[in-house]
Write an enzyme that holds these catalytic residues in place. Structure first.
Site, mmCIF file in Angstrom:
data_model
loop_
_atom_site.group_PDB
_atom_site.id
_atom_site.type_symbol
_atom_site.label_atom_id
_atom_site.label_comp_id
_atom_site.label_asym_id
_atom_site.label_seq_id
_atom_site.Cartn_x
_atom_site.Cartn_y
_atom_site.Cartn_z
ATOM 1 N N ASN A 158 5.917 -8.570 -2.010
ATOM 2 C CA ASN A 158 4.638 -8.736 -3.041
ATOM 3 C C ASN A 158 5.011 -10.154 -3.757
ATOM 4 O O ASN A 158 5.820 -9.505 -4.529
ATOM 5 C CB ASN A 158 3.982 -8.177 -3.609
ATOM 6 C CG ASN A 158 2.356 -8.449 -3.973
ATOM 7 O OD1 ASN A 158 2.727 -9.475 -4.415
ATOM 8 N ND2 ASN A 158 1.328 -7.852 -3.034
ATOM 9 N N HIS A 161 4.034 -12.088 -8.349
ATOM 10 C CA HIS A 161 4.656 -12.444 -9.464
ATOM 11 C C HIS A 161 5.698 -13.554 -9.877
ATOM 12 O O HIS A 161 5.378 -13.865 -11.084
ATOM 13 C CB HIS A 161 4.936 -11.318 -10.686
ATOM 14 C CG HIS A 161 3.988 -9.497 -10.249
ATOM 15 N ND1 HIS A 161 3.030 -10.060 -10.984
ATOM 16 C CD2 HIS A 161 3.638 -8.461 -10.101
ATOM 17 C CE1 HIS A 161 1.635 -9.346 -10.249
ATOM 18 N NE2 HIS A 161 2.539 -7.998 -10.273
ATOM 19 N N HIS A 194 -1.655 -11.909 -2.518
ATOM 20 C CA HIS A 194 -3.112 -11.425 -3.273
ATOM 21 C C HIS A 194 -3.526 -12.659 -3.364
ATOM 22 O O HIS A 194 -3.372 -13.056 -4.368
ATOM 23 C CB HIS A 194 -2.783 -9.758 -3.428
ATOM 24 C CG HIS A 194 -4.649 -10.165 -4.151
ATOM 25 N ND1 HIS A 194 -4.537 -8.238 -4.943
ATOM 26 C CD2 HIS A 194 -4.883 -10.148 -3.720
ATOM 27 C CE1 HIS A 194 -5.608 -8.375 -4.973
ATOM 28 N NE2 HIS A 194 -6.897 -9.532 -4.463
ATOM 29 N N ARG A 196 -5.876 -13.847 -5.399
ATOM 30 C CA ARG A 196 -7.641 -12.907 -5.718
ATOM 31 C C ARG A 196 -8.254 -14.780 -5.786
ATOM 32 O O ARG A 196 -8.046 -15.782 -5.895
ATOM 33 C CB ARG A 196 -7.383 -12.993 -7.072
ATOM 34 C CG ARG A 196 -6.397 -11.663 -6.913
ATOM 35 C CD ARG A 196 -5.672 -11.520 -8.216
ATOM 36 N NE ARG A 196 -5.656 -9.917 -8.939
ATOM 37 C CZ ARG A 196 -6.526 -8.595 -8.876
ATOM 38 N NH1 ARG A 196 -7.429 -8.819 -8.840
ATOM 39 N NH2 ARG A 196 -6.053 -7.635 -9.052
ATOM 40 N N ARG A 200 -5.844 -15.997 -9.894
ATOM 41 C CA ARG A 200 -4.327 -16.045 -11.563
ATOM 42 C C ARG A 200 -2.957 -16.212 -11.074
ATOM 43 O O ARG A 200 -2.653 -16.594 -11.950
ATOM 44 C CB ARG A 200 -5.045 -14.460 -11.696
ATOM 45 C CG ARG A 200 -4.781 -13.569 -11.413
ATOM 46 C CD ARG A 200 -4.023 -12.064 -12.256
ATOM 47 N NE ARG A 200 -5.992 -11.634 -12.057
ATOM 48 C CZ ARG A 200 -5.975 -10.870 -12.813
ATOM 49 N NH1 ARG A 200 -5.292 -9.493 -12.492
ATOM 50 N NH2 ARG A 200 -7.498 -10.213 -12.770
ATOM 51 N N GLU A 221 -3.208 -10.362 1.185
ATOM 52 C CA GLU A 221 -4.046 -9.376 0.473
ATOM 53 C C GLU A 221 -5.391 -9.670 -0.025
ATOM 54 O O GLU A 221 -5.023 -11.426 -0.382
ATOM 55 C CB GLU A 221 -2.994 -8.556 -0.396
ATOM 56 C CG GLU A 221 -3.130 -6.934 -0.458
ATOM 57 C CD GLU A 221 -2.482 -6.903 -1.914
ATOM 58 O OE1 GLU A 221 -2.738 -6.646 -2.628
ATOM 59 O OE2 GLU A 221 -2.015 -6.297 -1.894
ATOM 60 N N THR A 252 -4.400 -4.294 -9.099
ATOM 61 C CA THR A 252 -5.454 -3.596 -7.889
ATOM 62 C C THR A 252 -5.498 -2.198 -8.810
ATOM 63 O O THR A 252 -4.268 -1.652 -8.927
ATOM 64 C CB THR A 252 -4.932 -3.603 -6.633
ATOM 65 O OG1 THR A 252 -4.652 -4.597 -6.823
ATOM 66 C CG2 THR A 252 -5.990 -2.868 -5.898
ATOM 67 N N GLU A 302 -3.463 1.486 4.073
ATOM 68 C CA GLU A 302 -2.098 0.706 3.426
ATOM 69 C C GLU A 302 -2.780 2.651 2.295
ATOM 70 O O GLU A 302 -3.947 2.069 1.099
ATOM 71 C CB GLU A 302 -2.690 0.044 2.697
ATOM 72 C CG GLU A 302 -1.060 0.135 1.233
ATOM 73 C CD GLU A 302 -0.665 -1.324 1.124
ATOM 74 O OE1 GLU A 302 -0.943 -2.480 1.656
ATOM 75 O OE2 GLU A 302 -0.440 -1.246 -0.433
ATOM 76 N N HIS A 342 1.834 0.107 -4.022
ATOM 77 C CA HIS A 342 1.559 -0.069 -4.885
ATOM 78 C C HIS A 342 2.380 0.843 -6.128
ATOM 79 O O HIS A 342 2.356 1.826 -6.182
ATOM 80 C CB HIS A 342 0.171 0.542 -5.410
ATOM 81 C CG HIS A 342 -0.498 -0.201 -6.807
ATOM 82 N ND1 HIS A 342 -0.268 -0.132 -7.998
ATOM 83 C CD2 HIS A 342 -1.561 -0.991 -6.310
ATOM 84 C CE1 HIS A 342 -0.596 -0.470 -8.472
ATOM 85 N NE2 HIS A 342 -1.743 -1.299 -7.593
HETATM 86 N N1 PXP Z 1 -0.133 -2.354 -2.204
HETATM 87 C C1 PXP Z 1 -1.362 -3.707 -3.031
HETATM 88 C C2 PXP Z 1 -2.816 -2.670 -2.069
HETATM 89 C C3 PXP Z 1 -1.751 -3.832 -4.111
HETATM 90 O O1 PXP Z 1 -2.607 -4.415 -4.563
HETATM 91 C C4 PXP Z 1 0.215 -4.082 -4.939
HETATM 92 C C5 PXP Z 1 -0.489 -5.819 -5.850
HETATM 93 O O2 PXP Z 1 -0.279 -6.041 -5.853
HETATM 94 C C6 PXP Z 1 0.926 -3.475 -4.441
HETATM 95 C C7 PXP Z 1 1.019 -2.898 -2.853
HETATM 96 C C8 PXP Z 1 2.563 -4.033 -4.545
HETATM 97 O O3 PXP Z 1 2.137 -3.028 -6.471
HETATM 98 P P1 PXP Z 1 3.334 -3.225 -7.256
HETATM 99 O O4 PXP Z 1 2.934 -4.603 -7.483
HETATM 100 O O5 PXP Z 1 2.763 -2.549 -8.039
HETATM 101 O O6 PXP Z 1 4.752 -2.522 -6.076
#
Ligand code: PXP
Length: 392
Positions: A158, A161, A194, A196, A200, A221, A252, A302, A342
């Protein structure tokens, strides 16, 4: 040729995953070296089954499965057609309850039984033949499960960030699109972003470019919000993951409450299905949420690993892990495909990656944070090592 599924019952009412049943039945034909043959599997209710049972076997009441060999037809009509299998979904459901297994598993057993009948096995001939058929059924079921189980979860990164850092300055760097390419070159098998509603981090421009550049798999996402649904339908990512979204949250927070949002989610899934986009639902590891996800037609769930990752002590972590382990098995046995994610980091990933039914791990923050110190390529490779370690 191949498998032809016919539903003379309401498929959604019984939570039947047509795609998976077809895929499994096709694998079964392959396991029996019958890949060029054809089989029709017809799902009916008890009333229709009772009629067939009386007409063709002179027996009263419904049964679970009946097979009709195509041999009865002239060769020019039957071709490579093995025949028809009729399954009463209602009887299968009762039997699943008695055996304490999912309806999907019971129907899989009945399909195996029916196909074996079509190929000449018959338990009614003698005790010896019954034993041979039973052993073959057990073997095929085992082989089928082994084929479905992924060997090792794939790493999806992901890159939200990366965009978070860019948005902090409101300029063009660092670019999540370039970051995604580096992740793929380092071995990631998927990219997750994601989009959003408050934009953001990831922007519309990012998802458009990622759609054009991601070579592995783009998982979008998103919340089930009209504006984002329209973007997804237009973008056609390889899959979407539906998540809850709150304006004030940092990330999330919890899984989606599928039960409370059933109508809206079901509609969204139907729209995505029509566009050929598989849907995953991000849920807490909870049996009721799994069942509801199946009911509304999700392809994947998931499982939220946040509580496992954030546990204060090992006992609590163990408990959270067991919950994920049980939920993963339950979802898989029910016919769902299973991802997880997550909060996973370089200490918590290996144990989750060792769970045999998980296809993909979605990991963001830990990898992007580590990339600040060691570079993105290295950070992805180290996370891949954590997954590989699970298989050693
Ligand atoms: N899965 C989902 C559904 C999420 O919302 C996120 C965060 O965006 C992640 C996985 C990844 O989480 P992390 O950034 O904590 O690894």
């Amino acid at each position: 040729m191949g498998i032809n599924l016919v539903f003379n019952v309401d498929r959604l009412q019984f939570h039947l995953n047509a795609g998976l049943l077809k895929q499994q039945s096709t694998v079964l034909l392959k396991l029996l070296n019958l890949q060029t043959s054809g089989v029709s599997i017809v799902f009916i209710d008890d009333r229709a089954m009772a009629e067939y049972n009386f007409t063709y076997r002179g027996k009263h009441g419904p049964t679970n499965v009946l097979s009709f060999q195509a041999e009865a037809l002239p060769a020019e009509l039957s071709g490579n057609e093995l025949g028809d299998i009729l399954i009463s979904v209602e009887t299968a459901g009762r039997e699943a309850g008695q055996k304490g297994i999912s309806l999907h598993q019971r129907i899989t057993e009945l399909i195996i039984h029916g196909i074996l009948h079509l190929t000449g096995y018959d338990h009614e001939n003698s005790t010896r033949e019954a034993l041979i058929m039973w052993e073959k059924e057990q073997l095929l079921f085992k082989q089928l499960i082994q084929q479905r189980r992924p060997t090792m979860p794939q790493l999806a990164i992901n890159v939200d960030h990366v965009a978070t850092i860019r948005q902090a300055r409101g300029i063009t760097e660092p670019d999540p699109v370039i970051a995604a390419g580096i992740c793929e070159l380092a071995g990631a098998k998927g990219i997750v972003v994601h989009l959003r509603e408050d934009r953001r981090h990831i922007q519309d421009r990012d998802v458009q470019l990622l759609r054009q550049t991601v070579k592995t798999k783009l998982n979008l996402e998103m919340a089930a919000a009209k504006e984002i649904i329209d973007i997804a339908l237009d973008l056609k990512p390889d899959m979407i993951t539906l998540v809850p979204e709150k304006r004030k949250e940092l990330t999330t927070e919890g899984g989606l409450d599928v039960i409370a949002n059933e109508k809206k989610l079901k509609k969204t899934i139907a729209k995505m299905s029509r566009a050929g986009i598989p849907v995953s639902i991000f849920i807490d590891p909870d049996a009721a949420q799994i069942e509801a996800s199946l009911e509304i037609g999700a392809t994947f769930v998931e499982l939220h690993t946040g509580r496992y990752c954030d546990a204060d002590n090992e006992k609590q972590r163990d408990n959270e892990f067991r919950l994920i382990e049980r939920s993963a098995e339950l979802a898989f046995e029910s016919g769902l495909r299973v991802n997880a994610g997550h909060g996973l980091d370089y200490r918590t990933t290996t144990r989750i990656a060792a769970l045999p039914v998980i296809e993909e791990l979605s990991i963001g923050h830990a990898v992007i944070s580590r990339a600040v110190y060691v570079g993105l390529d290295q950070a992805v490779r180290e996370m891949q090592d954590c997954i590989t370690m699970a298989g050693l």
